[in-house]
Design a protein around this motif. Structure first.
Motif, PDB file in Angstrom:
ATOM      1  N   THR A 126       0.822  -1.220   0.000  1.00 25.13           N
ATOM      2  CA  THR A 126       0.000   0.000   0.000  1.00 25.13           C
ATOM      3  C   THR A 126       0.857   1.273   0.000  1.00 25.13           C
ATOM      4  N   GLY A 127       2.104   1.169   0.473  1.00 21.60           N
ATOM      5  CA  GLY A 127       2.985   2.342   0.419  1.00 21.60           C
ATOM      6  C   GLY A 127       3.151   2.829  -1.012  1.00 21.60           C
ATOM      7  N   TYR A 175       0.464   5.335  -1.965  1.00 21.41           N
ATOM      8  CA  TYR A 175       0.729   6.704  -1.471  1.00 21.41           C
ATOM      9  C   TYR A 175       1.866   7.352  -2.257  1.00 21.41           C
ATOM     10  N   ARG A 176       2.856   6.535  -2.614  1.00 24.20           N
ATOM     11  CA  ARG A 176       3.966   7.059  -3.412  1.00 24.20           C
ATOM     12  C   ARG A 176       3.467   7.561  -4.768  1.00 24.20           C
ATOM     13  N   ALA A 235       5.707  10.918   0.037  1.00 20.02           N
ATOM     14  CA  ALA A 235       4.597   9.971   0.261  1.00 20.02           C
ATOM     15  C   ALA A 235       4.126  10.067   1.705  1.00 20.02           C
ATOM     16  N   SER A 236       5.079  10.181   2.609  1.00 21.21           N
ATOM     17  CA  SER A 236       4.716  10.326   4.019  1.00 21.21           C
ATOM     18  C   SER A 236       3.916  11.619   4.221  1.00 21.21           C
ATOM     19  N   SER A 294       0.419  11.339   2.784  1.00 18.56           N
ATOM     20  CA  SER A 294      -0.380  10.337   3.500  1.00 18.56           C
ATOM     21  C   SER A 294      -0.987  10.897   4.785  1.00 18.56           C
ATOM     22  N   ARG A 340      -6.193   9.771   2.286  1.00 18.32           N
ATOM     23  CA  ARG A 340      -6.419   8.445   2.896  1.00 18.32           C
ATOM     24  C   ARG A 340      -7.805   7.923   2.544  1.00 18.32           C
ATOM     25  N   GLY A 349       1.589  -2.009   5.155  1.00 17.16           N
ATOM     26  CA  GLY A 349       1.435  -0.554   5.216  1.00 17.16           C
ATOM     27  C   GLY A 349       1.674  -0.038   6.619  1.00 17.16           C
ATOM     28  N   ARG A 350       0.879   0.955   7.004  1.00 20.33           N
ATOM     29  CA  ARG A 350       1.014   1.543   8.337  1.00 20.33           C
ATOM     30  C   ARG A 350      -0.261   1.365   9.165  1.00 20.33           C
ATOM     31  N   ASP A 351      -1.403   1.328   8.449  1.00 16.53           N
ATOM     32  CA  ASP A 351      -2.711   1.329   9.141  1.00 16.53           C
ATOM     33  C   ASP A 351      -3.588   0.181   8.668  1.00 16.53           C
ATOM     34  N   ARG A 393      10.627  10.193   9.087  1.00 17.68           N
ATOM     35  CA  ARG A 393       9.394   9.580   8.560  1.00 17.68           C
ATOM     36  C   ARG A 393       8.626   8.841   9.652  1.00 17.68           C
ATOM     37  N   ASP A 409       4.859   9.661  10.500  1.00 17.54           N
ATOM     38  CA  ASP A 409       3.835   8.624  10.328  1.00 17.54           C
ATOM     39  C   ASP A 409       3.183   8.253  11.669  1.00 17.54           C
ATOM     40  N   ARG A 447       0.889  11.650  13.129  1.00 18.13           N
ATOM     41  CA  ARG A 447      -0.208  12.298  12.405  1.00 18.13           C
ATOM     42  C   ARG A 447      -1.527  11.956  13.107  1.00 18.13           C
TER      43      ARG A 447
END
Ligand code: DC
Length: 223
Positions: A34-35, A38-39, A99-100, A103, A109, A129-131, A180, A184, A187
């Motif tokens: 998923t990154g 965003y990229r 991207a960060s 995002s 999002r 991803g992150r979430d 980053r 991340d 936020r």
């Protein structure tokens, strides 16, 4: 038939994409990075001359973006932006930071949520991803939070950049990783954090094969 989803979240450079890709190949699941999505949004902003932090400038352009994921003959995920394969262009160093930044914009999002959830509805997936475990797939069958010390993550990222022929000194890579992580994690919307029901895997002292076995062991125990 209900599809199986596996969520792997964690900070940058923890080895998520390499490990998730290998685990997906072992299990025969679709790997979704998923990154990369965003990229792709960040690349679009840069190309249009929009500052990635400028939400008011960027948000109105989202509806004009046609972002697609396709899987090539090589089995790898390719990103398409308005019909163009941008899989290489999104991997340059400056796009990581951008991207960060994009995002953190709530509309970005929200715009990407459906795309990600739709893939999980239709396929057995390992999504990183992150979430993913907290927001995108809160009901995932397996959730892993993959981490490692900032220094070892920077070492891996540094090596990866060198192998791609991109010049970067170690201290800059480490500083960017820490920046980053902070961005991340802090936020307000969908921050990077371990879901309550995620299993923590720390790869600081593990090599690639050991990390892969650790992840597969978690997955096999749950599925
Ligand atoms: O995984 P990556 O380094 O390619 O991700 C680039 C940036 O995208 C990362 O710094 C934060 C953002 N991102 C996110 O906010 N949520 C995700 N699920 C994946 C990435």
């Amino acid at each position: 038939m209900k599809q199986i989803s596996i969520a792997i979240d964690g900070p940058s450079g923890a080895g998520k994409s390499t490990l998730a890709r290998k685990a997906a190949a072992t299990l025969g699941y679709l790997y979704v990075d998923t990154g990369a999505i965003y990229r792709t949004v960040a690349l679009s902003a840069v190309r249009r001359g929009i500052d990635p932090a400028d939400a008011a400038g960027l948000v109105p352009t989202l509806s004009e973006l046609d972002i697609r994921l396709e899987y090539g003959q090589d089995g790898l995920q390719h990103m398409y932006l308005n019909g163009e394969d941008v899989s290489q262009a999104i991997r340059v160093h400056e796009i990581s930071q951008h991207a960060s930044t994009v995002s953190a914009i709530p509309e970005v999002r929200a715009f990407l949520l459906d795309l990600q959830q739709d893939l999980a509805r239709k396929n057995n997936v390992i999504m990183d991803g992150r979430d993913i475990g907290t927001v995108v797939l809160p009901d995932a069958d397996v959730k892993i939070f993959l981490t490692a010390s900032p220094e070892s993550r920077a070492q891996r990222r540094h090596l990866e950049l060198q192998q791609r022929g991109q010049d970067a000194d170690f201290d800059t890579v480490l500083r960017d990783i820490i920046k980053r992580d902070e961005q991340d994690t802090n936020r307000p919307i969908a921050p990077l954090r371990q879901a309550e029901d995620a299993v923590l895997v720390d790869t600081t002292h593990l090599d690639l094969e050991q990390s892969l076995q650790a992840i597969l062991a978690v997955i096999r125990e749950k599925i």
